[in-house]
Design a protein around this motif. Structure first.
Motif, PDB file in Angstrom:
ATOM      1  N   VAL A  87       0.975  -1.249  -0.101  1.00 52.49           N
ATOM      2  CA  VAL A  87       0.112   0.057  -0.090  1.00 52.49           C
ATOM      3  C   VAL A  87       1.018   1.273  -0.072  1.00 52.49           C
ATOM      4  O   VAL A  87       1.502   1.538   0.883  1.00 52.49           O
ATOM      5  N   PRO A  88       0.948   2.007  -1.070  1.00 52.69           N
ATOM      6  CA  PRO A  88       1.869   3.018  -1.136  1.00 52.69           C
ATOM      7  C   PRO A  88       1.201   4.339  -0.542  1.00 52.69           C
ATOM      8  O   PRO A  88      -0.059   4.416  -0.370  1.00 52.69           O
ATOM      9  N   GLU A  89       2.083   5.119  -0.355  1.00 50.02           N
ATOM     10  CA  GLU A  89       1.473   6.648   0.254  1.00 50.02           C
ATOM     11  C   GLU A  89       0.919   7.273  -0.959  1.00 50.02           C
ATOM     12  O   GLU A  89       1.870   7.691  -1.761  1.00 50.02           O
ATOM     13  N   GLY A  90      -0.336   8.131  -0.732  1.00 51.22           N
ATOM     14  CA  GLY A  90      -0.496   8.979  -1.907  1.00 51.22           C
ATOM     15  C   GLY A  90      -1.361   8.265  -3.113  1.00 51.22           C
ATOM     16  O   GLY A  90      -1.426   6.981  -2.882  1.00 51.22           O
ATOM     17  N   GLU A  91      -1.592   9.091  -4.023  1.00 50.12           N
ATOM     18  CA  GLU A  91      -2.441   8.516  -5.013  1.00 50.12           C
ATOM     19  C   GLU A  91      -1.268   7.883  -5.961  1.00 50.12           C
ATOM     20  O   GLU A  91      -0.282   8.571  -6.682  1.00 50.12           O
ATOM     21  N   LEU A  92      -1.746   6.782  -6.516  1.00 45.48           N
ATOM     22  CA  LEU A  92      -0.901   5.863  -7.382  1.00 45.48           C
ATOM     23  C   LEU A  92      -0.784   6.521  -8.823  1.00 45.48           C
ATOM     24  O   LEU A  92      -1.864   6.784  -9.383  1.00 45.48           O
ATOM     25  N   ARG A  93       0.432   6.668  -9.406  1.00 48.29           N
ATOM     26  CA  ARG A  93       0.426   7.502 -10.935  1.00 48.29           C
ATOM     27  C   ARG A  93       1.182   6.206 -11.850  1.00 48.29           C
ATOM     28  O   ARG A  93       0.795   6.341 -12.924  1.00 48.29           O
ATOM     29  N   LEU A  94       1.933   5.642 -11.438  1.00 46.16           N
ATOM     30  CA  LEU A  94       2.828   4.768 -12.296  1.00 46.16           C
ATOM     31  C   LEU A  94       3.162   3.692 -11.359  1.00 46.16           C
ATOM     32  O   LEU A  94       3.814   3.388 -10.218  1.00 46.16           O
ATOM     33  N   CYS A  95       3.177   2.196 -12.104  1.00 45.65           N
ATOM     34  CA  CYS A  95       3.679   1.159 -11.702  1.00 45.65           C
ATOM     35  C   CYS A  95       4.156   0.287 -12.626  1.00 45.65           C
ATOM     36  O   CYS A  95       3.296  -0.132 -13.595  1.00 45.65           O
ATOM     37  N   VAL A  96       5.485   0.102 -12.723  1.00 42.13           N
ATOM     38  CA  VAL A  96       6.040  -0.751 -13.786  1.00 42.13           C
ATOM     39  C   VAL A  96       6.978  -2.083 -13.262  1.00 42.13           C
ATOM     40  O   VAL A  96       7.524  -1.536 -12.167  1.00 42.13           O
ATOM     41  N   THR A 140       3.942   7.434  -6.847  1.00 47.41           N
ATOM     42  CA  THR A 140       2.376   8.139  -6.368  1.00 47.41           C
ATOM     43  C   THR A 140       2.700   9.680  -6.404  1.00 47.41           C
ATOM     44  O   THR A 140       3.709  10.219  -6.815  1.00 47.41           O
ATOM     45  N   ASP A 141       1.777  10.503  -6.207  1.00 45.11           N
ATOM     46  CA  ASP A 141       2.135  11.952  -6.282  1.00 45.11           C
ATOM     47  C   ASP A 141       2.973  12.472  -5.240  1.00 45.11           C
ATOM     48  O   ASP A 141       3.447  13.613  -5.143  1.00 45.11           O
ATOM     49  N   SER A 142       3.264  11.532  -4.325  1.00 51.31           N
ATOM     50  CA  SER A 142       4.224  11.991  -3.209  1.00 51.31           C
ATOM     51  C   SER A 142       5.675  11.093  -3.160  1.00 51.31           C
ATOM     52  O   SER A 142       6.645  11.625  -2.360  1.00 51.31           O
ATOM     53  N   GLN A 143       5.651   9.959  -3.523  1.00 52.90           N
ATOM     54  CA  GLN A 143       6.578   9.227  -3.373  1.00 52.90           C
ATOM     55  C   GLN A 143       7.288   8.131  -4.392  1.00 52.90           C
ATOM     56  O   GLN A 143       6.249   8.323  -5.686  1.00 52.90           O
ATOM     57  N   VAL A 144       8.563   7.867  -4.667  1.00 51.01           N
ATOM     58  CA  VAL A 144       8.812   7.078  -5.352  1.00 51.01           C
ATOM     59  C   VAL A 144       9.428   5.901  -4.793  1.00 51.01           C
ATOM     60  O   VAL A 144      10.201   5.907  -4.017  1.00 51.01           O
ATOM     61  N   TYR A 145       8.846   4.523  -5.176  1.00 50.89           N
ATOM     62  CA  TYR A 145       9.321   3.338  -4.172  1.00 50.89           C
ATOM     63  C   TYR A 145       9.950   2.375  -5.281  1.00 50.89           C
ATOM     64  O   TYR A 145       9.532   2.146  -6.517  1.00 50.89           O
ATOM     65  N   VAL A 146      10.735   1.654  -4.897  1.00 48.80           N
ATOM     66  CA  VAL A 146      11.096   0.487  -5.593  1.00 48.80           C
ATOM     67  C   VAL A 146      10.650  -0.654  -4.577  1.00 48.80           C
ATOM     68  O   VAL A 146      11.170  -0.623  -3.381  1.00 48.80           O
TER      69      VAL A 146
END
Lengths: 184, 740
Positions: free
Chosen positions: B16-25, B43-49
């Motif tokens: 569950v990421p923080e913020g609204e999901l924008r991209l997932c690859v 997401t609109d606030s974070q970049v995760y790996v």
């Protein structure tokens, strides 16, 4: 123009300034004096008494037949700095750096064992054990998709754009070899 | 947002990421290089790996969205790495194989736009996949080559029979009659033995036996004669149906190829397309002509003979069936082995042919470098390979054939022994035995043939499948439903923010905008790969733009009927391609009904008339492939004449780079200047003289417009790209002049 203007090892190194200015000369770098380090994830190189080359890309000139020799050092926009004929005389750290960088850049998967091949129309489905783990991939239209750049060296190109290599057919186990030979 | 969700890969389950999901690859390599899944989640606030943990996904790296910069893909050999900069340091986030590279490149481009707060949408979907098996489909193809059921192809093939239903029905009928007739002779054997030659019970009078002998022999002869006649007719009918059917498919295929988008050909080698038209239809034809008849007749024979055998003596018939499974199994493996060697022989033939073709077509080069022994060796080696394989194939063939014959013979021997016993014990007449033995002799042949035919038919279905696959690919560029006719184009052309890439993630043109007034001549200048030809390709609508719009006379290009557009665009291409045929036919290619006067006028305008008259056959000089027998300058002028006769509103000049002498150059220039008069012209120019004549120049660099202006304006612009190119060109020309 042929690249073998100077015989390998005959040393254009003694005359480095000329060799670098002469566009026709093959510019060999001396592995023993080349200084290498990694900064910000990129390779940086320097020859004694010269300014540093940043963001150096290592390229295998003969990737199939001589993967650890004839390595070109390229700068941004593909400009060639010079060529490492081999890694002899290089310090252990530098050698490791070069090998690591080559490993990082070359992602072609190596097949260790072929497990199965299934043909349906002109679509072939292969399952193989590779150095990265087990994989299934699909090739299509056989003749173009299995290439032999050198005798005994096979490269598969699958429908998704990935390549898989078998560097030496003779080193495969007999079952894998049979699977391969049936299709070649 | 709906599109974006579709393009995105599914989030790892439980993450569950923080913020609204924008991209997932999803990436397919782990940091240690082994296969495994990792995800880039933005997401609109974070970049995760995100990586797979023991129980649930874990965050391997995390950066605040606002703090990252320069997202990019480093393309490696057979894969790539996704990188960003954070706190002025570069970070490699993920690695992936080549299959995933396009997705990550799209992700990087989109992310970069978001970071610059530009509007960016994810594409709809990049690679279509078969919904049931996941096999990647060709763009525009609706059929999955991996999981289409065979019965569907068969049904479809049969649907082609519809126009030829009458001969097809006759054929089926004929097959049945012929089969029946071929079953007759052994059946007549029985009375011949039992009533005429070796009569059982009280013998009939000799006279009657003579008469019966005559009747039976006449019947035998009659059935054979009728059989032969009928098989001649059915052979002819079969050839008719097979040839018509493949002709239908072949013509449909070729027509379809001509209406497919050029991108279809970009992705395939021309050779493989040609082999589809040639070999696949050939294979299909062979099967339809011979194989399918064999299939029907053999099935009928097996059934008919089987029935006869059981009717005559079911116990013996059961004995006959004992070797059948063995025959089937052996035949199947027999055909597999044979096919393997046939394949090999075929492949070696192809290798030999390519050596032959290369060696002979390059004979001047071979001779110039004195490499004859090498070429001869190469040929001899391959020829030897072929000979060795040929011997292997023959050996396998003869050994397997001998084994098969032995098995079949053992079946007949069983019948001889047990049937012979039956005759001796009086359970069976000698006539029944001879008839039985004849049927047995006829029985194994079709059984064996059927197992081979199964193989053949499956290969032919493969060929059919490949043909259908091409027939099923839809043109990417098609007339819009609300396309408007445009019989007369004025020639005002506008490119509005046009972005295009042959692969959508690699744009070749980036936001290109310009307006060309009717009758204006535009020179397109730039390095190779700068996007000059792409502009032309888009204008001709060989491809559709990814973003932006092209307008002709204010009407969007996509709304103009393609035929109207292309009838009013003329191309003088770089490769001066001429078709086989006469000079006159070639000039009139775009206007087949042109009068002789029109042709001659066009040739005069193109400065081609004089040299044409020098040829002994004048305008009826036959041109070989690619215009053999003409010089480069002559070919160029013929191509110009073709464009003159076509009389297009929009003209595209893709100048040939070949060096011609000064006189010819002058003539070509003259021809061109007559041709461009009054037409909107785009010239991909290499000659400075052509550029000087252009009203305006558009200088392209790496897919973007670098500068526009007249020749003189640009030439005197300090540090201008055009001035630099001209400087380089002049330096090169000087070298050429010195060399001359």
């Amino acid at each position: 123009m042929l690249i073998f203007l100077h015989r390998p090892g005959q040393g254009c190194l003694g005359e480095t300034p000329t060799a670098q200015n002469d566009p026709e000369a093959v510019n060999y770098l001396d592995p023993a004096t080349l200084e290498l380090r990694r900064e910000d994830g990129r390779l940086q190189c320097r020859l004694p008494g010269q300014s540093e080359w940043t963001d150096v890309k290592l390229t295998r000139m003969f990737p199939h037949s001589l993967p650890q020799e004839w390595i070109a050092l390229l700068g941004p926009f593909g400009k060639e700095y010079g060529i490492l004929l081999n890694l002899h005389g290089m310090s252990r750290e530098n050698r490791d750096l070069v090998l690591q960088e080559l490993d990082r850049r070359y992602l072609t998967t190596r097949i260790v064992r072929l497990l199965s091949s299934k043909r349906r129309f002109d679509v072939m489905k292969w399952t193989a054990e590779t150095t990265r783990g087990r994989v299934s991939f699909i090739t299509r239209g056989l003749r173009d998709q299995i290439q032999q750049p050198l005798p005994g060296y096979v490269i598969f190109s699958d429908v998704e754009g990935n390549r898989y290599e078998i560097p030496d057919i003779a080193a495969l186990d007999p079952a894998s070899r049979r699977l391969l030979e049936e299709q070649m | 947002m709906a599109d974006e969700k579709e393009w995105n890969d599914a989030l790892p389950e439980g993450f569950v990421p923080e913020g609204e999901l924008r991209l997932c690859v999803k990436a397919d390599l782990l940091p240690d290089g082994s296969y495994g899944a990792e995800w880039l989640v933005v997401t609109d606030s974070q970049v995760y790996v995100v990586a797979n943990g023991d129980l649930q996904p874990v965050t391997r790296l995390q950066f605040p969205f606002a703090e990252i910069a320069e997202p990019r893909v480093e393309l490696l050999v057979d894969g790539g790495a996704f990188e960003i900069k954070h706190a002025d340091k570069r970070h490699e986030l993920l690695r992936f194989t080549a299959a995933r590279s396009p997705r990550f490149m799209t992700a990087a481009q989109t992310l970069e736009k978001w970071l610059k707060e530009e509007e960016a949408r994810l594409p709809e979907e990049e690679l279509r996949r078969c919904p049931s098996c996941g096999f990647p489909l060709d763009r525009g193809s609706r059929v999955c080559p991996s999981c289409t059921p065979r019965s569907r192809s068969l049904r479809r093939l049969i649907s082609y029979l519809r126009p030829h239903w009458l001969p097809a029905c006759c054929l089926t009928l004929l097959a049945m009659v012929t089969t029946g007739l071929s079953l007759l002779p052994p059946w007549l054997n029985k009375p011949l033995m039992d009533q005429v030659l070796v009569p059982q019970g009280p013998p009939r009078p000799l006279q009657e036996r003579f008469w019966l002998l005559g009747v039976l022999v006449a019947a035998l002869l009659g059935s054979r004669l009728l059989g032969s006649a009928l098989s001649a007719v059915s052979g002819w009918l079969m050839a008719y149906v097979g040839n018509r059917l493949t002709h239908d498919i072949r013509s449909q295929l070729y027509e379809h190829l001509h209406y497919l988008s050029l991108s279809f050909f970009d992705k395939r080698q021309l050779g493989s397309v040609i082999s589809r038209v040639n070999q696949d239809t050939g294979q299909l034809q062979a099967f339809l002509t011979w194989g399918s008849a064999d299939l029907v007749i053999n099935v009928l024979l097996v059934v008919g003979i089987g029935l006869m055998l059981f009717a005559m003596n079911y116990r013996l018939a059961l004995l006959v069936c004992v070797p059948v499974p063995l025959v089937v199994i052996c035949s199947l493996s027999f055909w597999r082995r044979i096919r393997f060697y046939m394949h090999r022989v075929f492949h070696r033939w192809a290798r030999l042919n390519s050596a032959l073709q290369e060696g002979l077509s390059g004979i001047r080069v071979v001779r110039a470098f004195a490499q004859e022994p090498r070429e001869v060796n190469r040929f001899v080696e391959r020829s030897n390979d072929l000979a060795v394989t040929g011997v292997q194939a023959e050996r396998v063939w003869s050994v397997l054939y001998a084994i098969l014959s032995a098995i079949i013979m053992s079946g007949s021997m069983l019948v001889w022994y047990f049937g012979g016993r039956g005759v001796l014990l009086g359970d069976m007449t000698i006539g029944t035995l001879t008839a039985f033995i004849s049927y047995v002799g006829m029985f194994y042949g079709p059984v064996q043939a059927l197992s081979g035919l199964v193989n053949w038919s499956s290969r032919s279905l493969t060929a059919a499948e490949r043909l259908f696959e091409v027939l099923d690919s839809v043109p990417e560029v098609e007339d819009a439903q609300d396309a408007v006719p445009m019989p007369h184009i004025e020639g005002r052309i506008e490119f509005r923010d046009v972005t295009f890439g042959y692969e959508s993630h690699r744009p070749v043109l980036k936001k290109v905008s310009f307006v060309v007034e009717p009758g204006e001549m535009i020179g397109l200048v730039g390095h190779s790969g700068a996007g000059k030809t792409t502009i032309i390709n888009l204008l001709c609508r060989f491809y559709d733009v990814n973003e932006g719009e092209i307008l002709v006379d204010g009407v969007p290009l996509k709304k103009i009927r393609i035929a109207d557009l292309r009838h009013q665009i003329g191309i003088v291409p770089q490769d001066t391609f001429l078709f086989g045929g006469t000079i006159a036919e070639n000039i009139a290619y775009a206007k087949p009904g042109a009068t002789r006067e029109e042709i001659v006028r066009a040739a005069k305008i193109a400065n081609a008339h004089d040299f044409i008259l020098q040829k002994p056959d004048g305008y009826e000089t036959i041109l070989g492939e690619a215009g053999q027998g003409l010089s480069a300058g002559e070919r160029q002028r013929l191509v110009i004449a073709r464009a003159v006769l076509h009389n297009p509103r929009i003209l595209i000049l893709d100048e040939a780079t070949s060096q011609v002498d000064i006189e010819t150059e002058k003539q070509i220039q003259e021809a061109i200047s007559r041709l461009v008069k009054g037409r909107t012209t785009f010239a991909i120019a290499h000659r400075l003289s052509t550029l000087r004549n252009a009203d305006r120049l558009i200088v392209l660099k790496a897919g973007e417009i670098q500068e526009t202006g007249t020749h003189d304006e640009l030439l005197h612009k300090k540090r201008g790209e055009f001035a630099r190119l001209v400087g380089m060109y002049q330096a090169v020309s000087k070298v050429h002049e010195v060399q001359r």
